[in-house]
Scaffold this active site. Sequence first.
Site, PDB file in Angstrom:
ATOM      1  N   ARG A   1       0.834  -1.209   0.000  1.00 44.13           N
ATOM      2  CA  ARG A   1       0.000   0.000   0.000  1.00 44.13           C
ATOM      3  C   ARG A   1       0.865   1.255   0.000  1.00 44.13           C
ATOM      4  NH1 ARG A   1      -3.495  -1.279   5.239  1.00 44.13           N
ATOM      5  NH2 ARG A   1      -1.501  -2.240   5.743  1.00 44.13           N
TER       6      ARG A   1
ATOM      7  N   LYS B   1       1.999   2.115   7.139  1.00 42.17           N
ATOM      8  CA  LYS B   1       2.323   1.325   8.333  1.00 42.17           C
ATOM      9  C   LYS B   1       3.231   2.110   9.273  1.00 42.17           C
ATOM     10  CE  LYS B   1       1.125  -2.171   9.237  1.00 42.17           C
ATOM     11  NZ  LYS B   1      -0.167  -2.445   9.964  1.00 42.17           N
TER      12      LYS B   1
ATOM     13  N   TYR C   1      -0.664   4.749  10.336  1.00 35.70           N
ATOM     14  CA  TYR C   1      -1.033   3.784  11.375  1.00 35.70           C
ATOM     15  C   TYR C   1       0.174   3.590  12.287  1.00 35.70           C
ATOM     16  CZ  TYR C   1      -5.197   2.172   8.843  1.00 35.70           C
ATOM     17  OH  TYR C   1      -6.418   2.093   8.225  1.00 35.70           O
TER      18      TYR C   1
ATOM     19  N   HIS D   1      -0.301   1.778  15.906  1.00 37.26           N
ATOM     20  CA  HIS D   1      -0.536   0.631  16.793  1.00 37.26           C
ATOM     21  C   HIS D   1       0.512   0.557  17.900  1.00 37.26           C
ATOM     22  CE1 HIS D   1      -3.785  -0.769  14.282  1.00 37.26           C
ATOM     23  NE2 HIS D   1      -3.008  -0.652  13.220  1.00 37.26           N
TER      24      HIS D   1
ATOM     25  N   GLU E   1      -5.437   4.954  13.485  1.00 38.85           N
ATOM     26  CA  GLU E   1      -6.364   4.021  14.143  1.00 38.85           C
ATOM     27  C   GLU E   1      -7.036   4.591  15.383  1.00 38.85           C
ATOM     28  OE1 GLU E   1      -3.094   3.608  14.096  1.00 38.85           O
ATOM     29  OE2 GLU E   1      -2.381   3.141  16.116  1.00 38.85           O
TER      30      GLU E   1
ATOM     31  N   LEU F   1     -11.336  -6.255  19.788  1.00 34.53           N
ATOM     32  CA  LEU F   1     -10.572  -5.021  19.992  1.00 34.53           C
ATOM     33  C   LEU F   1     -11.029  -4.330  21.258  1.00 34.53           C
ATOM     34  CD1 LEU F   1      -8.570  -2.807  18.963  1.00 34.53           C
ATOM     35  CD2 LEU F   1     -10.521  -1.710  17.893  1.00 34.53           C
TER      36      LEU F   1
ATOM     37  N   VAL G   1      -6.885 -11.912  13.319  1.00 32.32           N
ATOM     38  CA  VAL G   1      -6.847 -10.582  12.694  1.00 32.32           C
ATOM     39  C   VAL G   1      -6.367  -9.548  13.711  1.00 32.32           C
ATOM     40  CG1 VAL G   1      -8.167  -8.872  11.389  1.00 32.32           C
ATOM     41  CG2 VAL G   1      -8.805 -11.274  11.253  1.00 32.32           C
ATOM     42  N   ALA G   2      -6.655  -9.775  14.975  1.00 30.15           N
ATOM     43  CA  ALA G   2      -6.303  -8.808  16.029  1.00 30.15           C
ATOM     44  C   ALA G   2      -4.812  -8.827  16.380  1.00 30.15           C
ATOM     45  CB  ALA G   2      -7.134  -9.081  17.279  1.00 30.15           C
ATOM     46  N   ILE G   3      -4.014  -9.538  15.598  1.00 30.04           N
ATOM     47  CA  ILE G   3      -2.586  -9.671  15.906  1.00 30.04           C
ATOM     48  C   ILE G   3      -1.879  -8.319  15.942  1.00 30.04           C
ATOM     49  CG2 ILE G   3      -1.925 -10.073  13.472  1.00 30.04           C
ATOM     50  CD1 ILE G   3      -0.378 -11.799  16.549  1.00 30.04           C
ATOM     51  N   ASP G   4      -2.415  -7.327  15.200  1.00 28.79           N
ATOM     52  CA  ASP G   4      -1.751  -6.016  15.207  1.00 28.79           C
ATOM     53  C   ASP G   4      -1.871  -5.318  16.556  1.00 28.79           C
ATOM     54  OD1 ASP G   4      -4.461  -5.609  14.914  1.00 28.79           O
ATOM     55  OD2 ASP G   4      -4.263  -3.944  13.519  1.00 28.79           O
TER      56      ASP G   4
ATOM     57  N   ASN H   1      -0.567  -7.207   8.625  1.00 32.01           N
ATOM     58  CA  ASN H   1      -0.984  -6.196   7.636  1.00 32.01           C
ATOM     59  C   ASN H   1      -1.742  -6.869   6.494  1.00 32.01           C
ATOM     60  OD1 ASN H   1       1.388  -7.468   6.718  1.00 32.01           O
ATOM     61  ND2 ASN H   1       1.990  -5.712   5.484  1.00 32.01           N
TER      62      ASN H   1
HETATM   63  N1  LIG Z   1      -4.329  -7.901  10.878  1.00 35.81           N
HETATM   64  C1  LIG Z   1      -4.766  -6.916  10.142  1.00 35.81           C
HETATM   65  O1  LIG Z   1      -4.328  -6.715   9.009  1.00 35.81           O
HETATM   66  C2  LIG Z   1      -5.851  -6.013  10.652  1.00 35.81           C
HETATM   67  C3  LIG Z   1      -6.523  -5.140   9.800  1.00 35.81           C
HETATM   68  C4  LIG Z   1      -7.581  -4.384  10.315  1.00 35.81           C
HETATM   69  C5  LIG Z   1      -7.929  -4.479  11.665  1.00 35.81           C
HETATM   70  N2  LIG Z   1      -7.216  -5.320  12.453  1.00 35.81           N
HETATM   71  C6  LIG Z   1      -7.519  -5.494  13.868  1.00 35.81           C
HETATM   72  O2  LIG Z   1      -8.704  -6.272  14.035  1.00 35.81           O
HETATM   73  C7  LIG Z   1      -9.190  -6.050  15.350  1.00 35.81           C
HETATM   74  C8  LIG Z   1     -10.697  -5.830  15.315  1.00 35.81           C
HETATM   75  O3  LIG Z   1     -10.977  -4.593  14.676  1.00 35.81           O
HETATM   76  P1  LIG Z   1     -12.470  -4.030  14.516  1.00 35.81           P
HETATM   77  O4  LIG Z   1     -12.377  -2.866  13.623  1.00 35.81           O
HETATM   78  O5  LIG Z   1     -13.373  -5.127  14.194  1.00 35.81           O
HETATM   79  O6  LIG Z   1     -12.769  -3.517  15.989  1.00 35.81           O
HETATM   80  P2  LIG Z   1     -14.233  -3.181  16.587  1.00 35.81           P
HETATM   81  O7  LIG Z   1     -14.004  -2.266  17.750  1.00 35.81           O
HETATM   82  O8  LIG Z   1     -15.158  -2.757  15.516  1.00 35.81           O
HETATM   83  O9  LIG Z   1     -14.745  -4.588  17.123  1.00 35.81           O
HETATM   84  C9  LIG Z   1     -14.149  -5.238  18.186  1.00 35.81           C
HETATM   85  C10 LIG Z   1     -15.209  -6.061  18.865  1.00 35.81           C
HETATM   86  O10 LIG Z   1     -14.570  -6.859  19.872  1.00 35.81           O
HETATM   87  C11 LIG Z   1     -15.538  -7.000  20.890  1.00 35.81           C
HETATM   88  N3  LIG Z   1     -14.951  -7.540  22.111  1.00 35.81           N
HETATM   89  C12 LIG Z   1     -14.255  -6.904  23.094  1.00 35.81           C
HETATM   90  N4  LIG Z   1     -13.920  -7.788  24.059  1.00 35.81           N
HETATM   91  C13 LIG Z   1     -14.419  -9.004  23.668  1.00 35.81           C
HETATM   92  C14 LIG Z   1     -14.400 -10.294  24.225  1.00 35.81           C
HETATM   93  N5  LIG Z   1     -13.833 -10.552  25.408  1.00 35.81           N
HETATM   94  N6  LIG Z   1     -14.996 -11.306  23.533  1.00 35.81           N
HETATM   95  C15 LIG Z   1     -15.589 -11.084  22.337  1.00 35.81           C
HETATM   96  N7  LIG Z   1     -15.645  -9.870  21.780  1.00 35.81           N
HETATM   97  C16 LIG Z   1     -15.067  -8.848  22.418  1.00 35.81           C
HETATM   98  C17 LIG Z   1     -16.108  -5.602  21.057  1.00 35.81           C
HETATM   99  O11 LIG Z   1     -17.329  -5.595  21.770  1.00 35.81           O
HETATM  100  C18 LIG Z   1     -16.275  -5.211  19.587  1.00 35.81           C
HETATM  101  O12 LIG Z   1     -17.571  -5.534  19.088  1.00 35.81           O
HETATM  102  C19 LIG Z   1      -8.390  -4.843  15.872  1.00 35.81           C
HETATM  103  O13 LIG Z   1      -7.352  -5.307  16.705  1.00 35.81           O
HETATM  104  C20 LIG Z   1      -7.812  -4.233  14.632  1.00 35.81           C
HETATM  105  O14 LIG Z   1      -6.629  -3.495  14.894  1.00 35.81           O
HETATM  106  C21 LIG Z   1      -6.198  -6.070  11.974  1.00 35.81           C
END
Ligand SMILES: NC(=O)c1ccc[n+]([C@@H]2O[C@H](COP(=O)([O-])OP(=O)(O)OC[C@H]3O[C@@H](n4cnc5c(N)ncnc54)[C@H](O)[C@@H]3O)[C@@H](O)[C@H]2O)c1
Length: 368
Positions: free
Chosen positions: A15, A75, A94, A96, A118, A240, A267-270, A300
């Site tokens: 990107r 990034k 970004y 993080h 973010e 998240l 996905v939440a690895i970041d 990413n």
């Molecule tokens: N790896 C990647 O390339 C990449 C890309 C985009 C986003 N992400 C990451 O993905 C993650 C999610 O992003 P998002 O935009 O969906 O966030 P979001 O805030 O929209 O959603 C997160 C959800 O997690 C829920 N949650 C919190 N604690 C919980 C628990 N104990 N059990 C179950 N659910 C729980 C929240 O209520 C919320 O609905 C973030 O860490 C974000 O940084 C990663």
Amino acid sequence: MKIGLIKEIKNHEYRVGMTPDCVGAYVQNGHTVYVEKSAGLGTGFDDAAYEAQGGVIVADKTEIFNNSDMIVKVKEPLPQEYDYFKENQILYTYLHLAADKPQATALLEKKVKSVAYETITDNFGHLPCLTPMSQIAGRLAAQEGAKYLEKPFGGSGVLLGGVPGVKRGNVVIIGGGGVGMNACQMAVGLGANVTVLDINPNALAHFDQIFDSRVTTLYSNRTNLLAALKEADLVIGAVLIPGASTPKLVKKEDLKIMKKHSVMVDVAIDQGGCFETSHVTYHDDPTYMVDDIVHYCVGNMPGAVSLTSTLALTSNTLRHGLAIANKGLEQALKDDKNLMNGLNTYDGKCTNEAVAKSLGLDFCANPF
Ligand SMILES: NC(=O)c1ccc[n+]([C@@H]2O[C@H](COP(=O)([O-])OP(=O)(O)OC[C@H]3O[C@@H](n4cnc5c(N)ncnc54)[C@H](O)[C@@H]3O)[C@@H](O)[C@H]2O)c1
């Protein structure tokens, strides 16, 4: 303002922080944009396209950093980029930081004024610059998960949609926010049985309304999670807690109850990941096995679909970037509390409460 657009150097990150159209918008507002040579090639934008919009192509990264008031990226800066920054330089990208103390330390020591995409908010409390990447990562999570379930990739050999006479695969999505919703749309589209867990009843109600009986929603607690893991073919981690590191909801011991060669996409690895066995991977070697479970933990993910991602990202970041350039950072922050929420470091102080808490740093609410 003099603005530097830097080419990403992260492994398989294609990107770019500005399209040629974005560069044109800054130039029309009277700014100078230095574009690092080949910065847009991974997305399909060549140097000539940037030049046509008034960008100045520069081959030497050092020259861009030395001459720019604001650096625009996608990034977070990598350790080999820390030394390029100069005191009081604005960084718009970004970051993080909650899961990256070395980077936070570098930005604080260098007194970089960093605005993290973010943590910028909108008037509804959403994260508008994270949303498009969450949508893309969510959609990719189902797509990649389906691929790694294939036998040649180490998976169990389950087709998520099944076929007539053969049962569908089970997809478990932990976290029903932006990522979870988009992963769910794709998984339902592929024909899988989908279960979504969240702690927010409103989020679960939203799934219920949209997908009706096609999706099972469960309150996220240990009992429900373990029951879902036992049946899962694909688990997608999408939790998240804004600005904070992610709770490790799936423990190493939980893998023992899962089906062999099922797939977990964190996905939440970041933000540190929500599986205890997760560690960050890259697009050139995205998976590894733990206890016969395939782990996909690319930090990413949207970089793999760089054209879609760049167009979606920059259409959300341009507005705030222009405000910073037109008004100066401090005035732009004073005028817009949502942009102020994006400020993570300023003059050696940590200005984001959740980041400060995660890293054990002092939080500064009024840095200027
Ligand atoms: N790896 C990647 O390339 C990449 C890309 C985009 C986003 N992400 C990451 O993905 C993650 C999610 O992003 P998002 O935009 O969906 O966030 P979001 O805030 O929209 O959603 C997160 C959800 O997690 C829920 N949650 C919190 N604690 C919980 C628990 N104990 N059990 C179950 N659910 C729980 C929240 O209520 C919320 O609905 C973030 O860490 C974000 O940084 C990663």
